[in-house]
Motif scaffolding. Structure first.
Motif, PDB file in Angstrom:
ATOM      1  N   SER A 296       0.837  -1.205   0.000  1.00 46.75           N
ATOM      2  CA  SER A 296       0.000   0.000   0.000  1.00 46.75           C
ATOM      3  C   SER A 296       0.869   1.252   0.000  1.00 46.75           C
ATOM      4  CB  SER A 296      -0.903   0.001   1.228  1.00 46.75           C
ATOM      5  OG  SER A 296      -0.114   0.066   2.393  1.00 46.75           O
ATOM      6  N   THR A 297       0.279   2.343  -0.457  1.00 49.29           N
ATOM      7  CA  THR A 297       0.959   3.637  -0.412  1.00 49.29           C
ATOM      8  C   THR A 297      -0.107   4.710  -0.172  1.00 49.29           C
ATOM      9  OG1 THR A 297       2.488   5.104  -1.583  1.00 49.29           O
ATOM     10  CG2 THR A 297       0.868   3.990  -2.931  1.00 49.29           C
ATOM     11  N   SER A 298       0.329   5.962  -0.036  1.00 50.03           N
ATOM     12  CA  SER A 298      -0.642   7.026   0.240  1.00 50.03           C
ATOM     13  C   SER A 298      -1.441   7.354  -1.020  1.00 50.03           C
ATOM     14  CB  SER A 298       0.093   8.280   0.705  1.00 50.03           C
ATOM     15  OG  SER A 298       0.872   8.773  -0.356  1.00 50.03           O
ATOM     16  N   ALA A 299      -2.581   8.009  -0.821  1.00 49.49           N
ATOM     17  CA  ALA A 299      -3.419   8.399  -1.961  1.00 49.49           C
ATOM     18  C   ALA A 299      -2.643   9.336  -2.896  1.00 49.49           C
ATOM     19  CB  ALA A 299      -4.677   9.088  -1.450  1.00 49.49           C
ATOM     20  N   GLU A 300      -1.846  10.220  -2.308  1.00 45.98           N
ATOM     21  CA  GLU A 300      -1.075  11.179  -3.112  1.00 45.98           C
ATOM     22  C   GLU A 300      -0.076  10.441  -4.006  1.00 45.98           C
ATOM     23  OE1 GLU A 300      -1.705  11.539   0.091  1.00 45.98           O
ATOM     24  OE2 GLU A 300      -2.897  13.376   0.103  1.00 45.98           O
ATOM     25  N   ASN A 301       0.619   9.471  -3.422  1.00 41.08           N
ATOM     26  CA  ASN A 301       1.587   8.707  -4.226  1.00 41.08           C
ATOM     27  C   ASN A 301       0.897   7.877  -5.305  1.00 41.08           C
ATOM     28  OD1 ASN A 301       3.984   9.558  -3.166  1.00 41.08           O
ATOM     29  ND2 ASN A 301       4.046   7.997  -1.571  1.00 41.08           N
ATOM     30  N   GLN A 392      -5.616  17.320  -4.028  1.00 44.69           N
ATOM     31  CA  GLN A 392      -4.847  16.074  -4.214  1.00 44.69           C
ATOM     32  C   GLN A 392      -4.701  15.734  -5.704  1.00 44.69           C
ATOM     33  OE1 GLN A 392      -7.375  13.748  -1.509  1.00 44.69           O
ATOM     34  NE2 GLN A 392      -5.522  12.957  -0.570  1.00 44.69           N
TER      35      GLN A 392
ATOM     36  N   ARG B  75     -16.318   8.305   0.705  1.00 43.00           N
ATOM     37  CA  ARG B  75     -15.584   7.232   1.397  1.00 43.00           C
ATOM     38  C   ARG B  75     -16.484   6.017   1.654  1.00 43.00           C
ATOM     39  NH1 ARG B  75     -10.774   9.453   2.598  1.00 43.00           N
ATOM     40  NH2 ARG B  75     -10.835  11.598   3.353  1.00 43.00           N
ATOM     41  N   ASP B 101      -5.348   2.131  -2.644  1.00 43.04           N
ATOM     42  CA  ASP B 101      -4.530   3.201  -2.058  1.00 43.04           C
ATOM     43  C   ASP B 101      -5.357   4.450  -1.784  1.00 43.04           C
ATOM     44  OD1 ASP B 101      -2.090   1.886  -1.910  1.00 43.04           O
ATOM     45  OD2 ASP B 101      -1.544   2.373  -3.978  1.00 43.04           O
ATOM     46  N   GLY B 104      -7.305   3.936   1.181  1.00 42.68           N
ATOM     47  CA  GLY B 104      -6.495   3.627   2.360  1.00 42.68           C
ATOM     48  C   GLY B 104      -6.683   2.208   2.869  1.00 42.68           C
ATOM     49  N   SER B 106      -5.554  -1.392   3.818  1.00 41.76           N
ATOM     50  CA  SER B 106      -4.243  -1.904   4.234  1.00 41.76           C
ATOM     51  C   SER B 106      -3.764  -3.004   3.279  1.00 41.76           C
ATOM     52  CB  SER B 106      -4.321  -2.475   5.648  1.00 41.76           C
ATOM     53  OG  SER B 106      -5.035  -3.685   5.604  1.00 41.76           O
TER      54      SER B 106
END
Lengths: 527, 243
Positions: A296-301, A392, B75, B101, B104, B106
């Motif tokens: 996983s990564t951040s939404a921005e990435n 974003q 969301r 992603d 969010g 996991s």
């Protein structure tokens, strides 16, 4: 077959610049956007005509009237060639309507001819306006002859054919090769860039050393350049002989050769049409994916990575947005090689080249941001349905725009820091000004795209090369750099430590205001 | 879970759109949304999922107002359009990773869910291929997996069964039921009235942008079939308009 060609051509021309959509839409905002686009296009043509008119008058005043036809037909031909070379392959071998076209009982030649005529129509208006402008001023001074009128007529109608045919032939070769490579977009972009640079290097034979420039020698210089042009582009000699009262046989030969070139290119492209379109649309499916632990990564990435993948998937997107940056590196090398002392010594007015240089380098810092929203196209619903803010979304696009510019900026700066002779302060501006202009053009590009989104399109070319946002997003930062650079050119060196930071501050303030306005934009309004 | 109050949206310069739509879909419910072509089904679904803005009225999802907190609302939502135009330059797994992603999800959860749903739809072997090479049905399956990957509380689907093979359609129906069973809600448009009748707890009917009827399936049917009720409702309204 002729009937097929006419029917297909009509359909092609209807899709040109979204004319048919504008004619039939009942959406007032779309109509007003269309009107604004038409006004902008009109203003651009008018501006080009005024510029050509002024250039023609200046050449005549310097006693170089004889060189006018060769110079302008050459410039117009080269412009058509370079502007078409980046899109010809994508238009002719367009895949968006592949299934419709494949199912119809039409010959590949009919399809290719209709698309070639579309390419012709795209450059015919500007080319005709430019040719008519210089011819009117030229003939007002030199007089009108029957052969001159015939040559002018031939220039207006047939001049685009040879550069367009060459561009289409290159497009066919490039699309043909890249369609067989797995990373198609990247391969197409690299091949197009390599070819563009090679063409530019070949044409650099027309250049002359700036150090030898003097006012008295201008007339002779134009003649020399004119001779060099006809040596390199001998067909122009046939056409331009008519302007000087020569035989009409040359003009007729030019027309015949132009039409033959168009026919030959269409035949060549149609011979490989099915093969190339099929290969370009094929996709290899391994069908053996084994699922492992996902990261996983951040939404921005995630948004940023997606921008990178989108960019690398399209040869049109890459080649059209990276050329300015490549030119910046070349220009930096040229600036390093030039002797500013000698140049300023030969110009009667005192100018400050070192003060203006950072702005002229900075105008090349244009990136992909002006079309990055429009290129979402039919996928735009995905972003609109996701829980991400406007900030974003736009930050990811800006981040990518800056990341793309960064390596070119770094190379360009390194070249200049080691080669350009300048004081500490001037070196600082050489670093700061292009950087600020890069950020400005990135943010301005997004603002232009938010104002003029074009999410409905059939080929990426119509977004990257023909949309309002791509034009405005590139022109405004460029004009800003030209204006600031020109002002700096006439500001004495001792005032540069004051004037340049003031200009930078102004640009930063505008950039900050644009950024704030961009991130407040409601993405649901874009459709 | 989902409430719309007097929702109105018209496209600029046209009469097309929806007018004064008020309906509710509660937790644990599956609601079918039926109407003729161009009636305004997709417009309503896009307004609810935050893709379109609206002229007036209110949309509330899980107690959150779409107008004042669109991100908070989204969301809880997953939306699947009738023709899922996905990022063709990504592979299937890259697309799922992208969506996970953004929401969010996991690393462990996404691996588990992708495995479960992709296996159910028999899409796992194709996840490494570019989406551009997928068939319409495969894109539809991928869109469904991406919608479920973040366990949405409200699942909105526009014509979800178009292009799906019978097995995939059956899997989808089970997944829709499981969303409702874990306390979520499903709101979907369809022209397949038999599916709506068998699968749904509630039904809403729309004609020319206005709601004809909305309520529990048993109340609306009143012993008849959904097809009869729908045709009757359309005819009644046509007669009313004629008079």
């Amino acid at each position: 077959m002729i009937k097929q060609m006419i029917t297909l051509t009509k359909t092609e021309l209807k899709s040109l610049y979204g004319i048919n959509i504008l004619r039939h839409t009942s959406d007032p905002s779309l109509k007003s956007r269309g009107r604004m686009l038409a006004v902008n296009a009109g203003a651009l043509i008018l501006f080009a005509c005024l510029y050509i008119g002024a250039q023609t008058a200046a050449m005549i005043k310097f006693g170089a009237a004889e060189a006018v036809p060769v110079m302008f037909t050459a410039v117009i031909s080269l412009l058509i060639f370079f502007l078409s070379a980046f899109k010809a392959g994508n238009i002719i071998f367009r895949s968006s309507d592949k299934d419709i076209i494949s199912a119809l009982p039409v010959a590949p030649l009919s399809v290719v001819v209709s698309r070639y005529i579309r390419l012709y129509a795209e450059c015919a208006v500007l080319s005709a306006a430019a040719n008519i402008t210089w011819f009117i001023i030229y003939s007002a001074n030199e007089g009108v002859t029957a052969s001159g009128l015939l040559s002018a007529f031939a220039s207006v109608l047939f001049l685009p054919l040879i550069p367009l045919s060459l561009a289409s032939a290159f497009g066919t070769v490039i699309t043909g090769i890249s369609s067989r490579i797995k990373r198609r977009g990247l391969a197409e972009a690299l091949l197009t860039l390599a070819f563009a640079i090679a063409a530019m290097l070949a044409l650099s034979g027309l250049g002359f050393k700036a150090e030898s420039l003097s006012v008295d020698e201008i007339s002779a210089l134009f003649e020399t350049v004119s001779e060099k042009i006809t040596q390199l582009l001998p067909l122009l000699k046939l056409l331009c002989g008519g302007f000087a009262g020569g035989s009409i046989a040359g003009t007729l030969a030019f027309v015949l050769i132009s039409v033959a070139a168009a026919a030959l290119t269409s035949l060549l492209a149609s011979a490989f049409f099915t093969q190339i379109v099929t290969a370009a649309n094929g996709s290899s499916a391994d069908n053996d994916y084994r699922l492992e632990q996902l990261k996983s990564t951040s939404a921005e990435n995630a948004l940023f990575r997606r921008e990178i993948r989108r960019y690398l998937s399209s040869g049109t997107y890459i080649s059209n947005t990276i050329i300015g940056l490549v030119m910046m590196v070349i220009l930096s090398g040229a600036a390093g090689a030039a002797d500013f002392g000698k140049i300023t010594a030969q110009i009667p007015v005192r100018i400050n080249i070192t003060g203006a240089l950072p702005f002229f380098i900075g105008i090349m810092m244009t990136g992909p941001s002006p079309v990055s929203i429009s290129l979402e196209g039919k996928n735009w619903w995905i972003i609109k349905s996701l829980p991400v803010t406007s900030r974003q979304i736009l930050d990811a696009k800006l981040r990518f725009d800056l990341a793309l510019k960064a390596p070119f900026y770094a190379v360009s700066e390194l070249v200049m820091l080691f080669t350009v002779k300048a004081g500490v302060c001037d070196r600082l501006w050489l670093i700061a000004v292009p950087a600020v202009m890069g950020v400005f053009s990135g943010i301005f590009g997004l603002a232009a795209n938010l104002k003029f989104p074009k999410l409905t399109w059939d080929t990426e070319v119509s977004v990257v090369k023909q949309s309002a946002s791509s034009g405005i997003g590139m022109l405004v930062p460029m004009l800003s750099g030209i204006v600031l650079g020109s002002v700096s050119l006439f500001i004495p060196e001792r005032y540069t430590p004051l004037s340049t930071p003031l200009m930078l501050m102004l640009m930063l303030l505008i950039t900050a205001a644009l950024y704030r306005s961009n991130i407040r934009h409601d993405m649901r309004d874009l459709s | 879970m989902l409430t719309t109050e007097h929702l109105t949206k018209h496209y600029k310069g046209t009469e097309k759109g929806i007018t004064d739509i008020s309906l509710t879909v509660g937790s644990g419910e599956i609601c079918a949304f039926i109407g003729h072509n161009g009636a305004g089904k997709t417009t309503l679904l896009k307004c609810i999922s935050g893709i379109h803005g609206y002229d007036s009225g209110k949309v509330t999802v899980n107690g959150i107002d779409m107008a004042s907190d669109p991100i908070g609302c989204k969301r809880s939502i997953a939306y699947i359009p009738d023709d899922p135009q996905l990022y063709e330059y990504l592979t299937g797994i890259q697309y799922l990773d992208f969506i996970a992603d953004i929401f969010g999800v996991s690393s462990a959860d996404r691996s588990l869910r992708v495995r479960e749903y992709a296996d159910a739809f028999e899409l796992t072997p194709s996840l490494g291929d570019l989406i551009s090479g997928y068939s319409h049905g495969m894109k539809q399956k991928l869109a469904v997996i991406s919608a479920l990957i973040h366990e949405p509380q409200l699942l909105i689907l526009d014509e979800p069964f178009v292009g799906l093979d019978p097995k995939a359609a059956s899997v989808l129906k089970k997944l829709m039921r499981s969303v409702a069973e874990r306390g979520g809600a499903v709101f979907f448009s369809t022209h397949v009235l038999e599916v709506a009748e068998k699968l749904c707890d509630k039904v809403a009917m729309i004609k020319q942008g206005r709601l004809l009827a909305s309520g529990s399936m048993s109340d609306i049917l009143g012993g008849g079939s959904l097809e009869d009720v729908f045709m009757e409702a359309l005819d009644d309204k046509t007669d009313d308009n004629a008079h």
